[in-house]
Design a protein around this motif. Structure first.
Motif, PDB file in Angstrom:
ATOM      1  N   ILE A  82      -8.571  10.441  -3.984  1.00 42.47           N
ATOM      2  CA  ILE A  82      -9.615  10.541  -2.959  1.00 42.47           C
ATOM      3  C   ILE A  82      -9.207   9.778  -1.712  1.00 42.47           C
ATOM      4  O   ILE A  82      -9.438  10.210  -0.593  1.00 42.47           O
ATOM      5  CB  ILE A  82     -10.939   9.936  -3.458  1.00 42.47           C
ATOM      6  N   ASN A  83      -8.603   8.624  -1.927  1.00 36.94           N
ATOM      7  CA  ASN A  83      -8.339   7.760  -0.783  1.00 36.94           C
ATOM      8  C   ASN A  83      -7.008   8.035  -0.099  1.00 36.94           C
ATOM      9  O   ASN A  83      -6.664   7.358   0.862  1.00 36.94           O
ATOM     10  CB  ASN A  83      -8.367   6.297  -1.234  1.00 36.94           C
ATOM     11  N   ASP A 142      -3.583   1.215  -3.657  1.00 34.50           N
ATOM     12  CA  ASP A 142      -3.440  -0.194  -3.377  1.00 34.50           C
ATOM     13  C   ASP A 142      -3.543  -0.940  -4.703  1.00 34.50           C
ATOM     14  O   ASP A 142      -4.626  -1.112  -5.247  1.00 34.50           O
ATOM     15  CB  ASP A 142      -4.561  -0.623  -2.426  1.00 34.50           C
ATOM     16  N   THR A 172       0.711   5.116   0.902  1.00 31.32           N
ATOM     17  CA  THR A 172      -0.151   6.167   1.423  1.00 31.32           C
ATOM     18  C   THR A 172       0.572   7.498   1.312  1.00 31.32           C
ATOM     19  O   THR A 172       1.801   7.548   1.304  1.00 31.32           O
ATOM     20  CB  THR A 172      -0.516   5.922   2.897  1.00 31.32           C
ATOM     21  N   LEU A 205       0.854  -1.178   0.000  1.00 31.10           N
ATOM     22  CA  LEU A 205       0.000   0.000   0.000  1.00 31.10           C
ATOM     23  C   LEU A 205       0.892   1.230   0.000  1.00 31.10           C
ATOM     24  O   LEU A 205       1.886   1.280   0.718  1.00 31.10           O
ATOM     25  CB  LEU A 205      -0.814  -0.045   1.291  1.00 31.10           C
ATOM     26  N   SER A 217      -4.434   7.005  -0.805  1.00 33.83           N
ATOM     27  CA  SER A 217      -3.630   5.797  -0.774  1.00 33.83           C
ATOM     28  C   SER A 217      -3.831   5.048  -2.065  1.00 33.83           C
ATOM     29  O   SER A 217      -4.852   5.177  -2.725  1.00 33.83           O
ATOM     30  CB  SER A 217      -4.043   4.904   0.389  1.00 33.83           C
TER      31      SER A 217
END
Ligand SMILES: Nc1ncnc2c1ncn2[C@@H]1O[C@H](COP(=O)(O)OP(=O)(O)OP(=O)(O)O)[C@@H](O)[C@H]1O
Ligand SMILES: Nc1ncnc2c1ncn2[C@@H]1O[C@H](COP(=O)(O)OP(=O)(O)OP(=O)(O)O)[C@@H](O)[C@H]1O
Ligand SMILES: [Mg+2]
Ligand SMILES: [Mg+2]
Lengths: 512, 331, 329, 299
Positions: B248-249, B253, B162, B160, B251
């Protein structure tokens, strides 16, 4: 009418999206009779047939077949009831073998499973009746249009039917094959089978048909015995106006003025690709109509494809407008100033879901645009002009081209290329499937265009068309250009014999 | 004759089915909205609109490219994987994992351009397979559907990523005149694509290829080139959507970005009234289709329909919408 | 047709058997590189596992030959497994019948949507993929459903017959039937005709809708059967299994040389396609044991993608060369 | 009894992972691989891509390759039984990691050596217990479930819901799946917050969805930790940091670092030591009281 009638259709109505294609049409066929069905493009012949066979559901009317009311909802039922149909566009399955295309729907079985051996034999035997020799195990798509058409006919004959319907079966056959077909039709007649025969070639009707029904604008306008009506009568009933043109010419090509012919525009030398085209040389001058004559499969279409850059030749060379010409794809040829009206309009011509206007503008579009954006107004003007000029029967430029009759689709395609204002137009069977009225118009148009300086390369299986229309005729035989005739030398006999046997000296002549 | 026929067509009594076919998606959308006004709590608020618009954005952006692809008679299964690739690449660049870049603006610009560009290149690769080798689009794009996510995962080793980089996240979180940037982006793309399809030579060529590829080729259309471009556009759209999602997130993945997006996008296109067989397309329809599906999802969630039952309802609505249009065509 | 250059035949032969060749090469590779690769245990477990995919791909093959597609096979199998598991206490036959029946029901609905409502297969079966999966979850209450171990239901998936796994036998029988249907019944020929030119097939008087109906029904039934095997082989009905099966099946069918546009296809080559892709997974697992690519599981998807790429490109090349003289009308 | 393991210096062991699509699984895989490397053991690693059936096939291919022992992280309780039985028949011991199998079908010490892991039900319970104590009037709950049908989702729901059911003042107003994914979790949370503006607790079945929920809360103009309590399970570093920042109220750890313990257990088993039927990982619980101190130890 005939009390011994096999089929009688009365008061048939059929509308597409509200527009009537058939309006109170009637039609009747006697037993053991060969009955011609004619009419202009879009008159409703094919629609009438499809209504009869249950492909379309009729909106009104009554059908009596074999003495009983006839209500079928699918071609399958029609076939089971004894009506066997050859539809206008070849409707077969290209990927499947000839045998399958002939035997689908009435397969031979052994122990409940298909008996391939027996089916192959049957297919071979049927094709034999038409003098066609082909490996029936090969996929249909490997064969040329004529063979495919013969397969379609063989398939229809193979069902032991009471009525065989042939919607323009001869449009992709040459004379030799047509005469074979006629023999078969006569045989059928002897066996008591009735035949409905649709064709735009009037001579053919007189040759085999007993009676004729003439349609116009979705109505039946006249039914008569063939020997009671002459050509002029036929044509005037079809067109709905009296015509007085003398019958001197079978085509609308009147004599041309030789002086208008200019320099050589396209010349090809010893083109070859595999077995289909082995050694073809010819040239076309601007302002000239050059004709390609030859039996089916002589390699005319394939030669045209080489010229247009669809296929690449393995040998030979071409010059266009004085420069070496080696097109890699159609857009090269188009850029150079060529247009190509293909013989197979369904699979290589129209884009069925697009409108008449869009189809007509397909090739011209890039030129009519400013930085990629289409100039709708200019486009519309051109389209409307061609619709008028070519007499295209449609509800307007926005109608889907798939909804037009075959002949009108052909006109749209002609319009597509004429709009390009090309220097050389290749026409592969330009009047195939086109009614006499429109045919004359198209031929006249071709002539006018040539008079204005356009070079035309015209491929036609109608000998008259080539002989009367072309300033020079090149004869192809088995992929070799075997003879060349000037306007005065091109007699029917001479061309025919070159097509059939070739003539050695002519090869040398053509090569120079 | 021409004129009379024309009149007949116009004066014909209003055909219910044709009406439904033309406006079916719109009607469905309107009905859904009415239903929600009546039954869903707290529905009539700006925030609801906001939530739905932002959630539908990525699907629409991808579906725009998909519509063009489908119009040529193709399909693109690789969009989800391409989203993952672009979503994986961008942070690697602006976080300086590949080459450190000091200037944030520069880093973000590079990240966006490269990530979207790479997705576009992969789209081009799809087009190449399809145009050059004549491989069926489903299979050709299946290759990247499988391998593409793997590539994204290999790039990030599956980890991930971030980040908090407001300059980058602007495309997911920012607002222009009070409208979320991603919505603006979506609207621009929709307008551009609709314009291309309706008014440009390129758009007409796309439709012609979908309608009859051989005829198109013989009319001088460079079929291979058009296909290449169309798949590249689909790749670019997926690339953009990938960036929006990760923005938006905060992050990225690689394992999940864009998962299942191909089916959402295709469903939106189909519900919107574009034929999957090619030769016809409507971008506005796609927009409406995507919104319908989004609103269905919202409705089901907001009213607490369990996930399993929601699947069945969603299926039913897709079939219903397409069936109504089908009726219109058949009539 | 007029072209009979030597070599053309060979190439077109390779085109149709290319997948078999690739399969043999892959097996040879595995045999040479890994111990125990051709061991009885590995062979039987590969066959046992892949028989489910084989069944699903067989149905898919027929659907694709008509020019359609069935995206719902994976969730149909999941649904079939749940229903079979729920019915398994009544004995193996009832369990089998229940799973099969569930699959047939799904196939039936697909068939109605495609032939009656005239909804494009892609959309119809896409919706069904959601619906079947939702139904499976509802029936199973979001969990795996244990099968009955007492009723003998598990022997369908777990036992052997003449040394070979029963699922493999089931798949084999299905393929033999499929082969006969395709090549020796009019329905089978109709399937190919529809895919080749549906409109013409109708005009030729073949019952196109009925044939299509049967094909979707069969695809559903086969997926249901795969579900039965799933339930009995793993001892549980699994509502969330089956994800991506449709793509596996499509890939297998295409790798087997069946045209996605329909009209051309082969049952045998489809089986070879299933085995090729299935054994590739197995090879990757063995390769992991060598410690080469186990660094990252992600390389596996990359490799699988590349492999598919190579196979389809080869296939495209071979099939276009084999018919260089043929204008594709 | 479970098949024995010969004493050797190094082993060839299999690790059948269920999927690699989330940080937790990745951390688990990494931990296993590191440990194998450290000890010089050969690790046959397979990834079942979220399919229980494929996982069985993976285990079978390990058996075919003749590994000495199999670490299995079963995707589901029931469908993996055949794999365990097959390994037993082949004389290969199996150690289960992080998820258990159906106890009525396979027994520890009999069919497999032991189960090392956490208890998903208990994780849900711990979150609920914390909430009951620290709610401060925040009693309207939105639950973000994991992937529908997966066992951690089912168990974390059960553990939590059962406790909540005993306290009538609490109410779960919505419970929908967010697929264990951040983006989906965010979208679902956005929608549910919109439909239930009165909600003031969000319980997410994993960190990823919790992070998504935080974005959703912020987008709705509310303050996580103040207006809405966010509760989560997994306890990765990002989540613990969020606890420190006050955005997440509490998180139960579910430690993925199985490597050392798993390999130790294998060695102990080879040595003939008696292995308990269950080895439960002691999992941390983070809230405002300890997060700062423990941040460095979070995985
Ligand atoms: N599917 C259809 N949808 C809409 N209109 C149609 C359709 N089929 C035919 N028509 C219209 O019906 C009329 C009759 O067409 P039809 O094909 O029967 O003519 P035809 O007499 O066979 O002509 P041709 O000699 O060119 O084959 C035409 O005006 C045509 O545009
Ligand atoms: N698709 C094909 N595959 C293989 N051979 C073909 C194909 N089409 C045509 N041929 C063969 O090529 C030769 C020349 O065909 P071509 O179509 O060029 O002839 P043509 O003179 O234009 O006849 P037609 O009037 O039928 O178009 C024939 O021997 C024919 O059998
Ligand atoms: Mg006609
Ligand atoms: Mg020709």
């Amino acid at each position: 009418m005939n009390t011994d009638s096999l089929l009688s259709m009365t008061g048939i109505d059929k509308r597409f999206a509200g527009i009537p294609a058939l309006a109170a049409a009637s039609f009747s066929v006697g037993r053991g009779e060969v009955h011609a069905l004619i009419g202009q493009n879009g008159a409703g012949k094919s629609t009438l047939i499809k209504v009869l066979t249950g492909y379309y559901r009729r909106d009104a009317g009554e059908v009596i077949f074999d003495g009983k009311p006839f209500e079928v909802t699918s071609p399958q039922q029609a076939q089971a009831s004894g009506i066997s149909t050859i539809y206008q566009e070849i409707n077969l399955v290209p990927y499947r073998s000839i045998t399958e295309n002939i035997c689908l729907g009435r397969e031979a079985r052994r122990y409940g499973l298909l008996d391939w051996k027996c089916m192959h034999q049957e297919a071979e035997a049927l094709l034999q009746r038409f003098n066609v020799r082909a490996d029936v195990r090969r996929p249909l798509m490997e064969f040329n249009t004529a063979t495919q058409q013969m397969v379609a006919i063989a398939r229809a004959i193979g069902f032991s039917a009471k009525l065989v319907i042939m919607d323009e079966p001869t449009s992709s056959l040459d004379e030799r094959e047509v005469s074979v077909l006629f023999n078969v039709i006569r045989q059928l007649k002897q066996e008591g089978v009735s035949v409905v025969f649709v064709s735009h070639k009037l001579d053919e009707l007189y040759e085999v048909c007993d009676r004729v029904t003439i349609m116009r604008d979705g109505r039946t306008v006249r039914t008569a015995a063939m020997n009671e009506i002459d050509r002029i009568g036929l044509v005037s009933s079809m067109l709905g106006r009296t015509i007085d043109r003398a019958e001197g010419h079978a085509t609308a090509f009147s004599d041309r003025d030789e002086k208008k012919i200019g320099e050589v525009l396209l010349s090809a030398e010893s083109l070859a690709i595999g077995q289909i085209v082995r050694d073809v040389s010819f040239n076309v001058r601007s302002g000239e109509i050059a004709g390609f004559a030859g039996l089916l499969g002589a390699g005319r279409t394939e030669t045209a494809r080489l010229v247009f850059g669809i296929d690449r030749p393995r040998a030979g060379k071409m010059t266009f407008n004085g420069q070496e010409f080696d097109p890699h794809n159609p857009s090269d040829a188009i850029a150079a100033g060529m247009g190509f009206c293909t013989e197979d309009r369904k699979s290589e011509g129209i884009v069925p879901d697009m409108s008449v206007a869009e189809n007509m503008m397909l090739a011209l579009m890039p030129k009519l645009s400013k930085s990629g954006i289409i100039d709708e107004k200019a486009q519309r003007e051109i389209v409307e002009r061609f619709i008028r000029q070519l007499g295209i029967k449609c509800s307007g430029p926005d109608q889907k081209v798939r909804e037009l009759s075959g002949g009108n689709q052909q006109k749209v395609l002609l319009g597509r290329w004429l709009a390009m204002n090309p220097r050389l137009l290749i026409l592969d069977e330009p009047t195939r499937g086109i009614d006499v009225g429109a045919k004359g118009e198209i031929q006249a148009l071709i002539k006018t265009l040539a008079d204005q300086g356009l070079a035309v390369l015209m491929i036609s299986s109608e000998l008259e068309e080539v002989i009367e229309g072309a300033d020079r005729v090149f004869v192809l035989r088995e992929g070799v250009s075997v003879a060349q005739f000037g306007r005065d030398e091109a007699t029917e006999d001479a061309v025919m014999s070159a097509m059939a046997h070739g003539s050695a000296p002519a090869i040398a002549e053509a090569a120079t | 004759m021409t004129d009379t026929a024309r009149q007949q067509r116009v004066s014909r009594p209003l055909d219910l089915f044709e009406f439904m076919a033309r406006y079916g998606t719109l009607i469905a959308l309107a009905l859904l909205i009415l239903f929600n006004f009546a039954f869903t709590r707290n529905f009539a608020t700006m925030q609801t609109l906001n939530v739905n618009l932002t959630q539908v954005c990525t699907i629409v952006i991808v579906a725009v490219g998909m519509t063009l692809v489908i119009a040529t008679g193709g399909i693109d299964l690789s969009v989800g994987s391409l989203m993952a690739i672009s979503g994986a690449l961008a942070p690697m660049i602006f976080l300086g994992k590949i080459v450190p870049i000091d200037n944030v603006a520069l880093a973000v610009a590079a990240a966006m351009i490269i990530a979207i560009g790479v997705a576009g290149l992969f789209g081009l690769f799809n087009g190449w397979l399809i145009a050059r080798f004549r491989i069926q689009p489903i299979v050709a794009t299946l290759v990247l559907f499988i391998a593409g996510r793997g590539i994204a995962q290999v790039l990030t080793n599956g980890n991930l990523q971030t980040f908090r980089v407001p300059e980058f996240q602007w495309i997911g979180l920012g607002r222009l005149f009070g409208v979320p940037v991603q919505v603006v982006l979506m609207v621009l793309l929709v307008i551009a694509a609709a314009f291309v399809l309706k008014r440009t030579v390129f758009g007409r060529q796309i439709i012609a290829i979908g309608g009859n590829e051989r005829a198109a080729e013989l009319s001088g259309i460079a079929v291979a080139k058009v296909k290449l471009i169309v798949y590249a556009i689909s790749g670019l759209c997926a690339g953009i959507a990938g960036l929006v999602v990760i923005a938006i997130n905060s992050s990225s993945d690689a394992n999940l970005v864009g998962m299942g997006m191909e089916l959402d996008a295709i469903a939106a296109v189909a519900v919107g009234g574009t034929l999957l067989s090619g030769g016809k397309a409507t971008i506005i329809g796609t927009l409406l289709g995507a919104m319908t599906i989004q609103l269905v999802r919202y409705t089901l969630l907001a009213n607490g329909v369990p996930d399993a039952a929601a699947l069945v309802v969603k299926a039913g609505i897709i079939v219903l919408a397409v069936w109504i249009q089908q009726q219109g065509r058949a009539a | 047709m007029t072209e009979n250059r030597p070599g053309t035949r060979l190439i077109s032969l390779l085109g149709s058997y290319g997948v078999v060749l690739a399969l043999l090469l892959l097996i040879l590779f595995g045999w040479a590189r890994y111990d125990y690769f051709l061991g009885l245990f590995n062979i039987t477990s590969v066959l046992r596992y892949n028989s489910m995919f084989a069944l699903v791909a067989l149905g898919m093959c027929f659907v694709i030959m008509t020019g359609g597609i069935d995206l719902s096979v994976g969730s149909t199998a999941a649904l079939g497994s749940v229903v079979a598991a729920l019915a398994s206490p009544q004995g193996p036959w009832i369990g089998l019948g229940a799973g099969l029946g569930a699959g047939l029901l799904v196939g039936f609905i697909n068939a109605i949507m495609v032939t009656r409502l005239k909804i494009m297969p892609f959309v119809a079966t896409l919706a069904m993929m959601l619906a079947a999966s939702g139904t499976a979850l509802l029936l199973a209450d979001n969990q795996s459903v244990s099968v009955s171990y007492e009723s003998g239901f598990t022997s369908i998936g777990q036992d052997n017959f003449l040394g070979f796994p029963i699922p493999a036998w089931i798949a084999l029988v299905a393929y033999v039937i499929g082969w006969i249907v395709l090549n020796f019944t009019s329905t089978g020929r109709g399937v190919l005709a529809i895919g080749g030119n549906e409109d013409a097939t109708r005009l030729m008087g073949l019952p196109a809708d009925r044939i299509k109906f049967l094909v979707y029904l069969a695809s559903g039934g086969l997926a249901g059967l795969a579900g039965v095997i799933l339930a009995s082989q793993f001892g549980a009905g699994q509502p969330i299994e089956g994800v991506g099966w449709e793509l596996f099946a499509i890939a297998a069918v295409v790798v087997g040389g069946t045209l996605l546009t329909g009209g051309v296809g082969s049952v045998g080559a489809t089986l070879a396609g299933v085995l090729l892709l299935g054994i590739l997974f197995n090879v990757l697992n063995f390769e992991n044991g060598k410690g080469w690519i186990s660094l990252s599981a992600y390389w596996q998807s990359v490799i699988r993608g590349l492999f598919l790429l190579v196979v389809v490109i080869l296939q495209a090349k071979l099939s276009s060369r084999g018919s260089v003289a043929v204008r594709d009308h | 009894a479970a098949p024995p393991l010969k004493k050797k210096d190094t082993y060839k062991v299999g690790f059948a992972q269920t999927e690699s699509n989330n940080p937790w699984r990745l951390a688990q895989t990494a931990s296993m691989q590191e440990e194998a490397k450290k000890r010089g053991w050969q690790l046959v690693y397979t990834d079942a891509a979220s399919s229980a059936a494929k996982q069985v096939a993976d285990v079978n291919s390990m058996i075919a390759q003749g590994v000495d022992l199999i670490f299995l992280a079963p995707r589901e309780e029931k469908p993996l039984i055949p794999a365990i039985k097959a390994a037993k028949n082949a004389g290969i011991p199996v150690i289960l990691l992080d998820r258990n199998v159906d106890a009525s079908l396979a027994k520890a010490g009999e069919d497999y050596v032991t189960f090392i892991g956490s208890n998903f039900i208990e994780e849900g319970q711990r979150v609920a217990d914390w909430l009951v104590k620290n709610a401060n009037g925040k009693t309207t709950i939105i639950e973000l479930e994991g992937t529908t049908g997966s066992s951690p989702a089912n168990d974390r729901k059960k553990g939590f819901d059962d406790v909540i059911a005993k306290h009538p003042e609490f109410k779960i107003v919505a419970s929908q799946t967010g697929d264990f994914a951040r983006d989906k979790g965010r979208q679902v949370a956005e929608t549910l917050l919109q439909a239930h503006p009165d909600a003031n607790v969000i319980y997410a079945h994993n960190d990823e969805m919790a992070m998504g929920a935080i974005s959703a809360i912020e987008a709705a103009g509310k303050v996580p930790g103040k207006d809405i309590l966010v509760l989560s399970i997994d306890g990765g570093k990002e989540a613990v940091q969020a606890v420190v920042d006050g955005k997440i109220a509490a998180v139960v750890e579910c430690n993925p670092r199985f490597g050392p313990k798993a390999f130790d257990t294998a060695v102990a088993y080879a040595n003939g030591e008696k292995i308990p039927e269950k080895i439960i990982n002691p999992d941390q619980f983070y809230d405002a009281s300890n997060a700062k101190d423990l941040l460095s130890t979070a995985y």
